[in-house]
Design a protein around this motif. Structure first.
Motif, PDB file in Angstrom:
ATOM      1  N   ALA A  28       0.823  -1.205   0.000  1.00 42.83           N
ATOM      2  CA  ALA A  28       0.000   0.000   0.000  1.00 42.83           C
ATOM      3  C   ALA A  28       0.858   1.255   0.000  1.00 42.83           C
ATOM      4  O   ALA A  28       0.559   2.226  -0.670  1.00 42.83           O
ATOM      5  CB  ALA A  28      -0.937  -0.007   1.199  1.00 42.83           C
ATOM      6  N   GLU A  29       1.943   1.236   0.773  1.00 47.10           N
ATOM      7  CA  GLU A  29       2.758   2.447   0.913  1.00 47.10           C
ATOM      8  C   GLU A  29       3.937   2.403  -0.046  1.00 47.10           C
ATOM      9  O   GLU A  29       4.967   1.786   0.232  1.00 47.10           O
ATOM     10  CB  GLU A  29       3.252   2.595   2.348  1.00 47.10           C
ATOM     11  CG  GLU A  29       3.957   3.919   2.575  1.00 47.10           C
ATOM     12  CD  GLU A  29       4.301   4.150   4.030  1.00 47.10           C
ATOM     13  OE1 GLU A  29       4.396   5.315   4.431  1.00 47.10           O
ATOM     14  OE2 GLU A  29       4.480   3.163   4.751  1.00 47.10           O
ATOM     15  N   THR A  30       3.766   3.063  -1.204  1.00 46.79           N
ATOM     16  CA  THR A  30       4.804   3.113  -2.215  1.00 46.79           C
ATOM     17  C   THR A  30       4.922   4.542  -2.712  1.00 46.79           C
ATOM     18  O   THR A  30       3.925   5.187  -3.024  1.00 46.79           O
ATOM     19  CB  THR A  30       4.479   2.186  -3.401  1.00 46.79           C
ATOM     20  OG1 THR A  30       4.348   0.851  -2.924  1.00 46.79           O
ATOM     21  CG2 THR A  30       5.579   2.237  -4.446  1.00 46.79           C
ATOM     22  N   ILE A  31       6.146   5.048  -2.799  1.00 51.76           N
ATOM     23  CA  ILE A  31       6.391   6.403  -3.301  1.00 51.76           C
ATOM     24  C   ILE A  31       7.158   6.292  -4.603  1.00 51.76           C
ATOM     25  O   ILE A  31       8.246   5.719  -4.642  1.00 51.76           O
ATOM     26  CB  ILE A  31       7.192   7.247  -2.286  1.00 51.76           C
ATOM     27  CG1 ILE A  31       6.477   7.288  -0.940  1.00 51.76           C
ATOM     28  CG2 ILE A  31       7.399   8.661  -2.812  1.00 51.76           C
ATOM     29  CD1 ILE A  31       7.273   7.975   0.150  1.00 51.76           C
ATOM     30  N   SER A  32       6.594   6.823  -5.687  1.00 46.88           N
ATOM     31  CA  SER A  32       7.244   6.713  -6.992  1.00 46.88           C
ATOM     32  C   SER A  32       7.101   8.020  -7.751  1.00 46.88           C
ATOM     33  O   SER A  32       6.220   8.841  -7.460  1.00 46.88           O
ATOM     34  CB  SER A  32       6.638   5.556  -7.792  1.00 46.88           C
ATOM     35  OG  SER A  32       5.261   5.766  -8.017  1.00 46.88           O
TER      36      SER A  32
END
Length: 386
Positions: free
Chosen positions: A32-36
């Motif tokens: 759920a926690e992804t930074i792109s």
């Protein structure tokens, strides 16, 4: 003590596979926690509290991340503090900050200058280590340089074409390279293989024994392509075969693998003990049954079940590892297939490394057999209580 021989340059391949295995999860976007983005920046006044997966063309961390961190980017720069392990894959990576865990990096140009609490694992083309670490360093690349500022409290293991040791290694240095230059301090033994003897400068110091083995370069080059291809095919075939068995059994009994793995979770020592005992006792009992003549059919049945149990042990332990990852990093929303695949890749890659693989193999089959035995015993207890 583990020593690196000449042919162990193949650890470049093994370590790279292992590191990329850890990056499978962000690629499939199961968390759920992804930074792109093209440019991902964690500002100096910013703090991330959860396990973080960062991906983009450029990733820079100036702030703090209070959890294990995974990064995949063309260019990575870490200047802040990572309170956990750090996994990085990409083209260029520079670690200047503090990592309160271990560092795993696979890339082309890698520089580690910061403070690392545990162990450093690097695989790439050009590696520069100027870090202070309380652990060991495993370095595999084309050009590997341990800089003057580097302080490695434990041992260093190097596989390279050109290797340079100009820092401080308080433990042993084991090296396999075409050439080795030593201008720093080695607090333990120096065990190396190379085409020619190492070049020692006037400031170099080796407190322990120095052992040199001449590397047969031509024979190594002739066999390298065939050997690495065979290794890769072995890993891929083993993973694919295990996946087929895992999926088939799960289709018939969806909860079987989880139930077996939970036996290890409940009592690791009991599972390991029962399993280790079974590894030794079952073949002996089967042999004794064969000597009775009348017990030959039972012996063959027992050995068949024994062989099947040994095979599925890797699957059982991979499921246990996936459960551990889900609990350790709060990955409750991760699809079980991908975490299981991650555990399977880790076991198969580590399993083909000499010495480590042998120990891991015994531990794996012991845990696997132990979980099966405990599951049977618990089932019998439940039936009796009815």
């Amino acid at each position: 003590m583990m020593k690196i021989k000449g042919n162990k340059k193949r650890n470049v391949l093994l370590l790279s596979i292992l590191l990329f295995a850890f990056m499978l999860i962000p690629f499939v976007s199961v968390l759920a926690e992804t930074i792109s983005g093209d440019n991902v920046i964690v500002e100096s006044d910013e703090t991330l509290e959860k396990t973080s997966f960062l991906s983009g063309s450029n990733v820079r961390i100036d702030g703090d991340i209070n959890a294990t961190t995974f990064i995949t980017a063309a260019n990575t720069e870490v200047n802040g503090t990572i309170d956990g392990d750090l996994f990085v894959t990409g083209q260029n990576a520079t670690i200047n900050g503090t990592v309160n865990g271990s560092v795993f990096v696979a890339g082309q140009n890698i520089t580690v200058n910061g403070v690392v609490e545990n162990t450093i694992y690097l695989a790439g083309a050009t590696l520069k280590v100027g870090s202070q670490t309380n652990g060991s360093a495993f370095l595999a690349g084309q050009n590997v340089s341990i800089e003057k500022a580097a302080v490695i409290e434990k041992d260093a293991f190097v596989g390279a074409s050109q290797a340079y040791q100009n820092g401080v290694i308080n433990g042993d240095l084991s090296s396999s390279s075409e050439s080795l230059s030593v201008g720093g301090k080695i607090g333990g033994d120096l065990d190396y293989s190379s085409q020619n003897k190492a070049d020692f400068s006037g400031n170099s110091e080796v407190a322990g024994e120095t052992t040199w083995k001449k590397m047969e370069i031509e024979s190594y080059k002739d066999s390298r392509a065939i050997f690495t291809t065979a290794i890769l095919m072995q890993v891929l075939f083993s993973i694919a075969a295990s996946l087929v068995v895992w999926l088939f059994v799960r289709w018939i009994r969806p909860d079987l693998w989880t139930n077996l793995a939970e036996q290890i979770t409940i009592s690791q020592l009991k599972a390991l003990g029962f399993g280790a005992l079974a590894v030794v006792v079952v073949p002996i009992v089967s042999l004794l049954l064969m000597l009775t003549i009348i017990g030959i059919p039972l012996a063959f049945i027992l050995l068949t079940l024994y062989g099947l149990s040994l095979y599925v042990s890797t699957i059982i332990l991979a499921v246990f590892i996936s459960l551990w990852f889900q609990k350790r990093f709060s990955w409750s929303n991760v699809q079980s297939f991908w975490v299981f695949l991650l555990g399977l890749i880790i076991l198969n890659v580590l399993g083909i490394i000499p010495f480590i693989g042998w120990i891991l193999g015994f531990i794996t089959v012991s845990f696997g057999l132990g979980s099966i035995i405990l599951s049977i015993l618990n089932r019998r207890t439940q039936i009796k209580s009815i």
